[in-house]
Structure formats: C-alpha cells, structure tokens
Enzyme design. Sequence first.
Site, PDB file in Angstrom:
ATOM      1  N   GLU A 199      39.762  58.912 129.099  1.00 23.87           N
ATOM      2  CA  GLU A 199      40.791  57.935 130.280  1.00 23.87           C
ATOM      3  C   GLU A 199      40.993  58.373 130.831  1.00 23.87           C
ATOM      4  O   GLU A 199      41.161  58.353 132.105  1.00 23.87           O
ATOM      5  CB  GLU A 199      41.406  56.967 128.893  1.00 23.87           C
ATOM      6  CG  GLU A 199      41.565  55.964 128.516  1.00 23.87           C
ATOM      7  CD  GLU A 199      40.001  55.050 129.196  1.00 23.87           C
ATOM      8  OE1 GLU A 199      41.054  55.094 130.401  1.00 23.87           O
ATOM      9  OE2 GLU A 199      39.316  54.271 128.420  1.00 23.87           O
TER      10      GLU A 199
ATOM     11  N   CYS B 289      25.851  38.863 141.540  1.00 27.36           N
ATOM     12  CA  CYS B 289      26.328  37.919 140.508  1.00 27.36           C
ATOM     13  C   CYS B 289      25.286  37.381 140.064  1.00 27.36           C
ATOM     14  O   CYS B 289      25.591  36.752 139.057  1.00 27.36           O
ATOM     15  CB  CYS B 289      26.799  37.212 142.199  1.00 27.36           C
ATOM     16  SG  CYS B 289      28.306  37.998 142.906  1.00 27.36           S
TER      17      CYS B 289
ATOM     18  N   CYS C 232      25.153  38.530 137.044  1.00 31.02           N
ATOM     19  CA  CYS C 232      27.413  38.514 136.460  1.00 31.02           C
ATOM     20  C   CYS C 232      27.371  37.172 134.996  1.00 31.02           C
ATOM     21  O   CYS C 232      26.653  36.678 135.460  1.00 31.02           O
ATOM     22  CB  CYS C 232      27.916  38.279 137.272  1.00 31.02           C
ATOM     23  SG  CYS C 232      29.946  38.252 136.543  1.00 31.02           S
TER      24      CYS C 232
HETATM   25 FE1  SF4 Z   1      29.867  38.686 141.233  1.00 33.65          FE
HETATM   26 FE2  SF4 Z   1      30.214  38.159 138.511  1.00 33.65          FE
HETATM   27 FE3  SF4 Z   1      32.001  39.516 140.627  1.00 33.65          FE
HETATM   28 FE4  SF4 Z   1      32.139  37.101 140.599  1.00 33.65          FE
HETATM   29  S1  SF4 Z   1      32.717  38.350 138.750  1.00 33.65           S
HETATM   30  S2  SF4 Z   1      31.848  38.331 141.949  1.00 33.65           S
HETATM   31  S3  SF4 Z   1      30.084  36.810 139.890  1.00 33.65           S
HETATM   32  S4  SF4 Z   1      29.948  39.924 140.179  1.00 33.65           S
END
Ligand code: SF4
Length: 379
Positions: free
Chosen positions: A69, A235, A238
């Site tokens: 860390e 995203c 994600c």
């Molecule tokens: Fe995109 Fe996931 Fe980040 Fe939201 S949390 S901005 S969906 S990558």
Amino acid sequence: MALTRTLRPGASPLSSAKTLFANMPDPADVAAALAPAFSAQLVRWQKSHGRHSLPWQNTRDPYRVWLSEIMLQQTQVATVLDYYTRFLQHFPTVADLAAAKSDEVLGLWSGLGYYSRARNLHRCAQDVLQLHGGQFPQTAELLQTLPGIGPSTAAAIASFCFSERVAILDGNVKRVLTRLTAFSGDLASSAQERTLLGMATELLPRRKLLEDMPRYTQGIMDLGATICTSRQPSCLLCPVQDLCLGLASGAPERFPVKTRKLKRSALSLSLLWAERADGAVWLERRPATGIWGGLYCFPVFANEDELLAALPATLQGLLQAVPPFVHVLTHKDLRLSPMRLALSVRQAKALQLPGDGAWFGRADWSVLGLPAPIRKLLA
Ligand code: SF4
C-alpha cells in the site's frame, strides 16, 4: 430506500438509475439505495474478473499488505512489482526492516520517488516493534497512529487483513464513487470530502464481512484501475453500469468535481558532478526535509555563480557544462544544470566543499539512496 423499489416491471436497469438520479438528490439517500446491489455486484465481479495474481494479494499478512500500500501510493503497479519483491527479499519481516540501516532502506527505495514514504516506512517498522510488540494493530483507527499511515491506507490494511468494515478513499475510489452516485460536491472542500466518505462507508458490505470486505476493497480498487479509468471509462464492461448514476446522467467523465488544482512551480538548480579518476564521485547527504530529503546527492547550488564560488580557483577552469534537463516532480519542475568536474586523484585532494560530503566508489554509491536523475547521470 432500496433501489428495487424504483424499478417498474419491464424497466431497464439504466432507466431505473435515471429515475433514481432524478428523484433522489440527497447523497446519503443515494448511497443507501445503491448499497446492497452495489456491494454484491462488485464482490461477485471481483471474484470472477478482478485481479488475483499481484504478489501482495492472497495474503492477510499486514506487513506485506502495508508495504504494498505504501509503495503503490502515487506509483503504478508495474513500477512497484520489482521494488516490492526486492524489498521482501532484503527484509522478509517487519523486524528485519526495523533493524535495517536507513541508508539501506533508502538505497532499495531509490528510484521509486516520494522518499518521505521510505523514511516513514522505516520509522513505522520501528514503532511496530517498539510500541506494538512486533504486531501491526488490527483496526484502522490504531493503524493511523503509525508514521506514514493515513486513513485510506489504514482502511486498506484493516479491511484486507482483518476484514474491518471500513472504507478506503484514494483517488481511484473517489472517481468510481462520485461517478456511481453522480456526486457533484466539490472535493476541494473538506466538508464534501467527508460527505463522500460517509457515502463510501454506507456502500460497504454488511454481511459475510470476513470474506466480502477484502474482496470488496480489492474490487473497488480493480474497478478504478481497469474499467472506471480517468479518461474514457469502459462503461460497457462495468459490473455496476445498471446502477451508475453518472452513466445515467450521460457524462460520467465530469465526475469527480474538484475546482482547486495545486499549482505547479519551477526551480532551477546547479549540480556539481565531481568525479575522481578512479570512478569515485563526491556525494553529500541532503537535509531530512525538502527535495530529495535524506538521500545522497551531488552538491546542490542555487545557481552557477554559487557553485563556482564553492570551488578553489585552481579547479574552476576544469568545469564542463553538461546539457541542462528538466526533472518533473509531482508539483514542481526541476531544471537541473550539472557541471562536471573530472579530477585526478591528486587534484581531488584539493576539493573542499562546505557540506559533509565524501568520495564514494561505485560499489558504495550504487547501493545508496540517490535521487532518480542523479542515478541516471551516473549510469
Ligand atoms: Fe462507467 Fe462503471 Fe464508472 Fe459508472 S462506475 S462511470 S458505469 S465505468
């Protein structure tokens, strides 16, 4: 309020996030609504898609976790890998590190930067031995009393090693959480930062902490490092895209909001690179605080005139200018102008400088803690 309550039959997950975004502006409510689904999805994803093979994973040994860390603060994983392995070979236990000489510790740290981390690491190991009987404390609160361990590092050690329900909040995690919750508070304000910490705590798992806390902490680190990256988050890959209010807002990249940026400054320095015919170089130890604190370095001067004034007249004519270059520190650009002074062994005896420097042969300087640009010049 549970997120599922906002779902209409047939509604897509993203449209449910949009509804939540429109109807629930209070940060605490947002976190509470997202918490159960977020922690469960993140833990599940970490199990199947997260990182598992880094050398500091798969252990609950606080010495190893702490070391990783501290090394990973402001430093990329790829850079840390070699240093971490070498450090553990030299100092397999916290007692070995505590007993080491500070030059040895700084020497092994040399090149990793942010040398105050290395000095604190050494002091911390000594405190663990002297104040805690050689065992790291088991709570984030107590861990924070040790040198160099801030709240987020303490939380990482406590959650990884002792499954404590406590939130880390480093830069990656702030990015993930502000996007997830579309948190538009300005993180330049400490009050907003505290609000975000409250939300981060709310989002933590509440069950099966022994297993889930380490996995959740690793998961949020992995998500920030590999998917929810600073530019162009992925995203579509994600695991929490259906919950993400930043994505639902249409522009997740605008989070986090931080208005006050630290200003960069610049500093010019002249360096005296004195080298003896047998390969020895003249090095001085830097003061404990300030740039390159505690490291060995060429004598440093504010400008060329000061450097010249420090040399006997008989040696001044031997100076050769080396092309200046810029070394970038986090908030400062150092413009370094080395002046090389190649001396015979007899001439070297005439060198008397104000600091407490000395000649170091190659075998000696190569294991000392040297600033990265000095090591590069010598190499
Ligand atoms: Fe995109 Fe996931 Fe980040 Fe939201 S949390 S901005 S969906 S990558």
